[in-house]
Design a protein around this motif. Structure first.
Motif, PDB file in Angstrom:
ATOM      1  N   ASN A  50       5.017   4.255  -8.406  1.00 21.37           N
ATOM      2  CA  ASN A  50       3.819   4.386  -7.586  1.00 21.37           C
ATOM      3  C   ASN A  50       2.693   3.533  -8.162  1.00 21.37           C
ATOM      4  O   ASN A  50       2.447   3.548  -9.370  1.00 21.37           O
TER       5      ASN A  50
ATOM      6  N   GLY B   8       4.189   1.231   1.375  1.00 25.83           N
ATOM      7  CA  GLY B   8       4.981   0.720   0.269  1.00 25.83           C
ATOM      8  C   GLY B   8       5.362  -0.723   0.485  1.00 25.83           C
ATOM      9  O   GLY B   8       4.977  -1.361   1.474  1.00 25.83           O
TER      10      GLY B   8
ATOM     11  N   HIS C  31       6.030   2.596  -3.966  1.00 26.07           N
ATOM     12  CA  HIS C  31       5.054   3.312  -3.151  1.00 26.07           C
ATOM     13  C   HIS C  31       3.659   2.813  -3.483  1.00 26.07           C
ATOM     14  O   HIS C  31       3.259   2.723  -4.649  1.00 26.07           O
ATOM     15  N   THR C  32       2.917   2.485  -2.456  1.00 23.54           N
ATOM     16  CA  THR C  32       1.524   2.069  -2.617  1.00 23.54           C
ATOM     17  C   THR C  32       0.806   2.241  -1.296  1.00 23.54           C
ATOM     18  O   THR C  32       1.425   2.175  -0.227  1.00 23.54           O
TER      19      THR C  32
END
Length: 503
Positions: free
Chosen positions: A5, A191, A204-205
């Motif tokens: 993440n 993401g 994931h972002t």
């Protein structure tokens, strides 16, 4: 589904990308930079630049804030004409024929000085652009052309300093990592998929900043958008700018933006024997050939094809490359005689420079393998058309020609003093002017001109600023300005949406 993440993922690792990463990290975001190349080939196109960077300023005192080691004694011997925001805007609009997106242009220009100061505060060192933008007269150093500063140690020094700063403040950097797909959750970035170590990883972002250049290293895309002849162009920078970011963005609903459906690009006359891609062992833009305004450009048929003296090279070099590509065999020759040869820029004296030298024009024509009769006729007609007047290569001196097409508007000297020199050049592409549509804060817009939540772009991926031509040094400035803006906006968006990460 997801691997790791991050608050902000930056795709690319050149000037724009690293400015974005640093700005986002300064806001407290957890940041990852994805560099498609290996560590020894990091830095994108920025690595290959000569470091000249265009900025609006009012006086020498403002330049000294950028370069604080200029002493009082040195300052007294410097003549530094102002280069205001209005001057920068006028130059940009003049060379783009008024087509530059005014909102983006104003953002670039009004933010230029504060961004340079910010870069200085990040550890980027600047120096006066003495060699290329000044001359000495009566014991004083006179600067001209609106481009008085450059990064220390050219693009190599810029990239080294940016990476050091990013690493020092905790930006994570992955090498040999190719971003291939944006992940969306309804209308939001969720993401990004990455190829790394022969595996597909999904990160994931909530924010992605695309800053991985245009498509200049993709022969198929060059042919499709710029024209079939562009398959023959030399790629002056990194081999990794193959349009990945653009392809990913178009897949999630963005649109093409910029010069007439992506038909324009930054290109220059470069040594005919330059490598087909930028050589990381020979950085610093050493293959360019930028003293053409002092001589003539001749094609294989023995004809001139542009007004070499139309303007300073800062305002014509980016469009004359494509004119060379139109010539037979995609080759031309920069022609100089003995009176001009000592005035040529440093790159003409490097061991990598290809040239022919002869004591007569007849002999030179044979070495060049051009149409000899037409070549001699062209030179004779040019010499007869040269008007009297004061020759001064530091200003547009108006010493031109009359009665020939194309004319030579400034810096016209007769080619009549042996020995004679001819430098073979071809077209080198730097980046495409077309890209994505962004707002002034760097947010990528969809087809309805609304921001795509969490998606930003910077650097060469920003379309709409440059059309047909380009004021020298404004690419690095645009990358830094929109990189910083995008990094700041992405971090603020993510932190407001998710809260700060626990680092």
């Amino acid at each position: 589904m997801f691997g790791q993440n991050y608050d902000v993922v930056v795709v690319g690792a050149g000037n724009a990308a690293l400015c974005a990463a640093i700005a986002a990290r300064e806001k407290g975001a957890k940041v990852l930079v994805l560099e498609r190349g290996p560590i020894e080939k990091r830095g994108g196109n920025s690595f290959f630049t000569d470091g000249a960077i265009r900025v609006a300023y009012n006086n020498l005192d403002e330049i000294r804030k950028i370069i604080p080691d200029i002493t009082e004694g040195e300052a007294e011997r410097i003549v530094m004409p102002e280069y205001t925001q209005a001057d920068f805007y006028d130059d940009l609009m003049r060379v783009t024929e008024g087509k530059s997106d005014s909102k983006l242009a104003n953002q670039l220009i009004t933010k230029s000085y504060e961004t340079i100061i910010w870069m200085r505060d990040q550890g980027i060192e600047f120096e006066l652009n003495v060699e290329n933008q000044s001359f000495e007269q009566a014991g004083k150093r006179h600067f001209w052309g609106g481009l008085p500063i450059k990064t220390k140690d050219k693009g190599v020094g810029l990239i080294k300093s940016l990476f050091k700063r990013a690493e020092d403040i905790g930006v994570d950097i992955w090498y040999d990592s190719r971003a291939i797909e944006l992940v969306m959750d309804q209308d939001y970035i969720n993401g990004i998929k990455v190829e790394k170590d022969q595996k597909l990883i999904t990160i994931h972002t909530t924010s992605v900043i695309l800053a991985c250049g245009s498509f200049e290293a993709n022969k198929k895309m060059r042919s499709e958008h710029l024209g079939e002849e562009w398959e023959a162009a030399i790629v002056r920078g990194t081999e990794f700018n193959t349009g990945d970011g653009i392809t990913m963005a178009l897949a999630v609903g963005t649109q093409k933006y910029g010069e007439f459906g992506w038909t324009g690009c930054h290109s220059i006359g470069t040594d005919y024997n330059a490598p087909k891609f930028g050589d990381f062992n020979k950085p610093g833009d050493i293959f360019k050939k930028s003293s053409f305004p002092l001589g003539l450009l001749i094609n294989k048929d023995g004809n001139r094809f542009v007004d070499e003296g139309a303007d300073f090279r800062n305002y014509t070099y980016a469009k004359y490359g494509r004119e060379i590509l139109k010539q037979p065999g995609q080759i031309a020759f920069q022609l100089f005689d003995a009176q001009v040869r000592p005035m040529l820029r440093k790159e003409y004296n490097l061991e990598e420079a290809t040239y022919y030298k002869a004591n007569s024009l007849e002999e030179l024509a044979e070495l060049m393998a051009v149409d000899k009769a037409q070549f001699l006729k062209t030179i004779s007609e040019y010499n007869a058309a040269v008007q009297e007047g004061e020759y001064n290569p530091t200003v547009k001196d108006g010493k031109g020609t009359v009665g020939i097409t194309p004319p030579k508007t400034n810096w016209a000297l007769r080619i009549d003093q042996a020995p004679y020199y001819a430098y073979p050049v071809t077209c080198g592409i730097t980046f495409a002017f077309g890209g994505l549509q962004v707002n002034p804060e760097g947010a990528v817009l969809n087809k309805e001109a609304n921001p795509i939540a969490g998606l930003y772009a910077a650097g060469e991926m920003v379309g709409g600023i440059f059309y047909k031509n380009y004021p020298g040094g404004s690419g690095l400035m645009s990358g830094a300005v929109f990189g910083k803006l995008a990094g700041t906006a992405a971090a603020q968006y993510t932190l407001e949406k998710m809260g700060p990460s626990k680092l």
